[in-house]
Write a protein that holds these residues in place. Sequence first.
Motif, PDB file in Angstrom:
ATOM      1  N   ARG A  95       0.843  -1.185   0.000  1.00 28.63           N
ATOM      2  CA  ARG A  95       0.000   0.000   0.000  1.00 28.63           C
ATOM      3  C   ARG A  95       0.880   1.237   0.000  1.00 28.63           C
ATOM      4  NH1 ARG A  95      -4.342   0.542   4.266  1.00 28.63           N
ATOM      5  NH2 ARG A  95      -5.327   1.748   2.608  1.00 28.63           N
ATOM      6  N   CYS A  96       0.373   2.292  -0.611  1.00 26.63           N
ATOM      7  CA  CYS A  96       1.140   3.524  -0.741  1.00 26.63           C
ATOM      8  C   CYS A  96       0.335   4.690  -0.183  1.00 26.63           C
ATOM      9  CB  CYS A  96       1.489   3.789  -2.207  1.00 26.63           C
ATOM     10  SG  CYS A  96       2.448   5.300  -2.477  1.00 26.63           S
ATOM     11  N   LEU A  97       0.919   5.421   0.752  1.00 28.81           N
ATOM     12  CA  LEU A  97       0.324   6.643   1.280  1.00 28.81           C
ATOM     13  C   LEU A  97       1.044   7.818   0.620  1.00 28.81           C
ATOM     14  CD1 LEU A  97      -1.569   8.146   3.236  1.00 28.81           C
ATOM     15  CD2 LEU A  97       0.264   8.008   4.948  1.00 28.81           C
ATOM     16  N   ALA A  98       0.279   8.685  -0.024  1.00 28.82           N
ATOM     17  CA  ALA A  98       0.865   9.788  -0.789  1.00 28.82           C
ATOM     18  C   ALA A  98       0.511  11.129  -0.162  1.00 28.82           C
ATOM     19  CB  ALA A  98       0.374   9.749  -2.230  1.00 28.82           C
ATOM     20  N   ALA A  99       1.420  12.081  -0.339  1.00 26.04           N
ATOM     21  CA  ALA A  99       1.186  13.478   0.032  1.00 26.04           C
ATOM     22  C   ALA A  99       1.094  14.277  -1.262  1.00 26.04           C
ATOM     23  CB  ALA A  99       2.319  13.990   0.909  1.00 26.04           C
ATOM     24  N   ILE A 100      -0.005  15.000  -1.428  1.00 22.39           N
ATOM     25  CA  ILE A 100      -0.281  15.684  -2.695  1.00 22.39           C
ATOM     26  C   ILE A 100      -0.611  17.144  -2.414  1.00 22.39           C
ATOM     27  CG2 ILE A 100      -1.765  15.698  -4.740  1.00 22.39           C
ATOM     28  CD1 ILE A 100      -2.358  12.668  -3.891  1.00 22.39           C
ATOM     29  N   LYS A 101       0.024  18.032  -3.154  1.00 26.75           N
ATOM     30  CA  LYS A 101      -0.246  19.463  -3.021  1.00 26.75           C
ATOM     31  C   LYS A 101      -0.543  20.040  -4.402  1.00 26.75           C
ATOM     32  CE  LYS A 101       1.422  23.818  -1.143  1.00 26.75           C
ATOM     33  NZ  LYS A 101       2.459  24.500  -0.333  1.00 26.75           N
ATOM     34  N   ALA A 102      -1.728  20.602  -4.549  1.00 28.61           N
ATOM     35  CA  ALA A 102      -2.145  21.218  -5.805  1.00 28.61           C
ATOM     36  C   ALA A 102      -1.947  20.281  -6.990  1.00 28.61           C
ATOM     37  CB  ALA A 102      -1.380  22.527  -6.028  1.00 28.61           C
ATOM     38  N   GLY A 103      -2.302  18.997  -6.795  1.00 26.50           N
ATOM     39  CA  GLY A 103      -2.209  18.016  -7.867  1.00 26.50           C
ATOM     40  C   GLY A 103      -0.814  17.486  -8.124  1.00 26.50           C
ATOM     41  N   ARG A 104       0.157  17.870  -7.285  1.00 22.76           N
ATOM     42  CA  ARG A 104       1.538  17.401  -7.471  1.00 22.76           C
ATOM     43  C   ARG A 104       1.934  16.495  -6.325  1.00 22.76           C
ATOM     44  NH1 ARG A 104       7.004  19.134  -6.544  1.00 22.76           N
ATOM     45  NH2 ARG A 104       6.324  20.893  -5.261  1.00 22.76           N
ATOM     46  N   LEU A 105       2.539  15.366  -6.661  1.00 26.04           N
ATOM     47  CA  LEU A 105       3.014  14.419  -5.652  1.00 26.04           C
ATOM     48  C   LEU A 105       4.261  14.983  -4.983  1.00 26.04           C
ATOM     49  CD1 LEU A 105       2.633  11.490  -4.502  1.00 26.04           C
ATOM     50  CD2 LEU A 105       4.315  10.775  -6.204  1.00 26.04           C
ATOM     51  N   VAL A 106       4.212  15.148  -3.653  1.00 26.13           N
ATOM     52  CA  VAL A 106       5.353  15.722  -2.941  1.00 26.13           C
ATOM     53  C   VAL A 106       5.954  14.756  -1.931  1.00 26.13           C
ATOM     54  CG1 VAL A 106       4.619  18.096  -3.292  1.00 26.13           C
ATOM     55  CG2 VAL A 106       3.821  16.852  -1.264  1.00 26.13           C
ATOM     56  N   GLY A 107       5.362  13.579  -1.774  1.00 25.27           N
ATOM     57  CA  GLY A 107       5.931  12.600  -0.856  1.00 25.27           C
ATOM     58  C   GLY A 107       5.108  11.324  -0.852  1.00 25.27           C
ATOM     59  N   VAL A 133       4.345  -4.804   9.893  1.00 28.68           N
ATOM     60  CA  VAL A 133       4.366  -4.619   8.446  1.00 28.68           C
ATOM     61  C   VAL A 133       5.769  -4.163   8.072  1.00 28.68           C
ATOM     62  CG1 VAL A 133       1.921  -4.032   8.283  1.00 28.68           C
ATOM     63  CG2 VAL A 133       3.618  -2.207   8.568  1.00 28.68           C
ATOM     64  N   TRP A 134       6.083  -4.301   6.794  1.00 30.75           N
ATOM     65  CA  TRP A 134       7.382  -3.839   6.293  1.00 30.75           C
ATOM     66  C   TRP A 134       7.196  -2.465   5.658  1.00 30.75           C
ATOM     67  CZ3 TRP A 134      12.095  -5.789   7.066  1.00 30.75           C
ATOM     68  CH2 TRP A 134      13.158  -5.270   6.322  1.00 30.75           C
ATOM     69  N   ASP A 135       7.963  -1.473   6.108  1.00 30.76           N
ATOM     70  CA  ASP A 135       7.873  -0.164   5.473  1.00 30.76           C
ATOM     71  C   ASP A 135       9.110   0.074   4.620  1.00 30.76           C
ATOM     72  OD1 ASP A 135       9.683   2.195   6.660  1.00 30.76           O
ATOM     73  OD2 ASP A 135       9.180   0.885   8.345  1.00 30.76           O
ATOM     74  N   PHE A 136       8.902   0.695   3.459  1.00 24.72           N
ATOM     75  CA  PHE A 136      10.007   0.864   2.514  1.00 24.72           C
ATOM     76  C   PHE A 136       9.730   2.019   1.571  1.00 24.72           C
ATOM     77  CE2 PHE A 136       6.908  -1.812   0.497  1.00 24.72           C
ATOM     78  CZ  PHE A 136       6.975  -1.562  -0.873  1.00 24.72           C
ATOM     79  N   ASP A 137      10.769   2.444   0.891  1.00 21.14           N
ATOM     80  CA  ASP A 137      10.693   3.470  -0.152  1.00 21.14           C
ATOM     81  C   ASP A 137       9.956   4.715   0.328  1.00 21.14           C
ATOM     82  OD1 ASP A 137      11.163   4.699  -2.534  1.00 21.14           O
ATOM     83  OD2 ASP A 137       9.710   3.549  -3.692  1.00 21.14           O
ATOM     84  N   VAL A 138      10.522   5.362   1.340  1.00 17.25           N
ATOM     85  CA  VAL A 138       9.985   6.642   1.807  1.00 17.25           C
ATOM     86  C   VAL A 138      10.608   7.753   0.959  1.00 17.25           C
ATOM     87  CG1 VAL A 138       9.762   8.214   3.754  1.00 17.25           C
ATOM     88  CG2 VAL A 138       9.742   5.729   4.138  1.00 17.25           C
ATOM     89  N   TYR A 139       9.769   8.594   0.387  1.00 17.71           N
ATOM     90  CA  TYR A 139      10.260   9.678  -0.484  1.00 17.71           C
ATOM     91  C   TYR A 139       9.611  10.990  -0.092  1.00 17.71           C
ATOM     92  CZ  TYR A 139      10.741  12.700  -4.574  1.00 17.71           C
ATOM     93  OH  TYR A 139      11.007  13.765  -5.393  1.00 17.71           O
ATOM     94  N   ILE A 140      10.445  12.033   0.045  1.00 19.07           N
ATOM     95  CA  ILE A 140       9.968  13.390   0.276  1.00 19.07           C
ATOM     96  C   ILE A 140      10.601  14.278  -0.783  1.00 19.07           C
ATOM     97  CG2 ILE A 140       9.862  15.328   1.890  1.00 19.07           C
ATOM     98  CD1 ILE A 140       8.273  12.929   2.857  1.00 19.07           C
ATOM     99  N   ASP A 141       9.775  15.063  -1.461  1.00 23.35           N
ATOM    100  CA  ASP A 141      10.290  16.002  -2.460  1.00 23.35           C
ATOM    101  C   ASP A 141      11.360  16.896  -1.819  1.00 23.35           C
ATOM    102  OD1 ASP A 141      10.115  18.840  -3.818  1.00 23.35           O
ATOM    103  OD2 ASP A 141       9.301  17.425  -5.270  1.00 23.35           O
ATOM    104  N   SER A 147      10.671  20.418   6.031  1.00 22.18           N
ATOM    105  CA  SER A 147       9.351  20.687   6.592  1.00 22.18           C
ATOM    106  C   SER A 147       8.927  19.520   7.484  1.00 22.18           C
ATOM    107  CB  SER A 147       8.329  20.867   5.469  1.00 22.18           C
ATOM    108  OG  SER A 147       8.043  19.620   4.844  1.00 22.18           O
ATOM    109  N   ARG A 148       7.681  19.568   7.937  1.00 20.34           N
ATOM    110  CA  ARG A 148       7.131  18.501   8.782  1.00 20.34           C
ATOM    111  C   ARG A 148       6.386  17.446   7.964  1.00 20.34           C
ATOM    112  NH1 ARG A 148       6.789  18.629  13.926  1.00 20.34           N
ATOM    113  NH2 ARG A 148       4.750  17.584  13.923  1.00 20.34           N
ATOM    114  N   LEU A 149       6.610  17.430   6.661  1.00 20.77           N
ATOM    115  CA  LEU A 149       5.849  16.516   5.811  1.00 20.77           C
ATOM    116  C   LEU A 149       6.096  15.064   6.188  1.00 20.77           C
ATOM    117  CD1 LEU A 149       3.928  16.072   3.484  1.00 20.77           C
ATOM    118  CD2 LEU A 149       5.874  16.158   1.911  1.00 20.77           C
ATOM    119  N   PHE A 150       7.349  14.680   6.436  1.00 17.01           N
ATOM    120  CA  PHE A 150       7.605  13.292   6.804  1.00 17.01           C
ATOM    121  C   PHE A 150       6.859  12.931   8.090  1.00 17.01           C
ATOM    122  CE2 PHE A 150      10.041  10.322   9.479  1.00 17.01           C
ATOM    123  CZ  PHE A 150       9.896   9.177   8.706  1.00 17.01           C
TER     124      PHE A 150
END
Length: 243
Positions: A95-107, A133-141, A147-150
């Motif tokens: 499963r993938c949890l995404a952070a989106i700002k103004a239609g752009r993927l930021v994390g 669970v196994w967590d992997f591939d964490v990405y932040i723009d 910032s506090r996005l992570f």
Amino acid sequence: MPAVVLRNAQKLVASFGLLRAALYAVHRILERISGGRARIVCYRFVAQPIAPVSMPATRGTGSVELRWLDPDDGILEQVPRPPTVVARRFRDGARCLAAIKAGRLVGFLWYQQGSYLEDEVRCRYSFDARLAVWDFDVYIDPAYRLSRLFARLWSAAQQELAQHGFRWTLSRISVFNPASLAAHARIGARPLASATFLVCGRFQLSFATIAPHIHASLRADRYPEFRLSTPAEPKPSDASGGK
């Protein structure tokens, strides 16, 4: 020894410690002389406790929307990973949890239940699927890495996982990445084990602190499986001082 080489060596030892610095130097030499066909990969396996938090898992924070993605979500086109890799992850149940700002993927961050097949070297991780669970591939723009996005992504994911009864997330960290080691330490990561891989073309040799302690193979379908145990949790009597 030229002064610049000495300064670089001192910085390496200061960042990694003597043993890791030596391994990293060998890794870089192998990569260079082999054209990338040979390398050393060193992992530390850790467990992070899952603590319930107050914010709902899919709630946006400010102008950033947090949402769990479906395999046909259009925002996946912005994930900086090959489409075949993303499709395989969903087929495997990730499963993938995404952070989106103004239609752009930021994390984003990913979780896998049951077991996880490593995509950097040949090995599989298994664990108690009822607890972890196994967590992997964490990405932040890059624009959001200060910032506090992570923290927002992590809190939202914890809320979702806690609601399903999970107590831990497990992950692997490159010991050549001190920043990641420090970041995991700040969120309470507990070390479980470690493994080192020597890769040369199709040949792979691994050494681990858990079984199988030594494994060698030349075939893509031959790899070690590491069974990771979640940390022991204190009993109520232990937490209260035995009263």
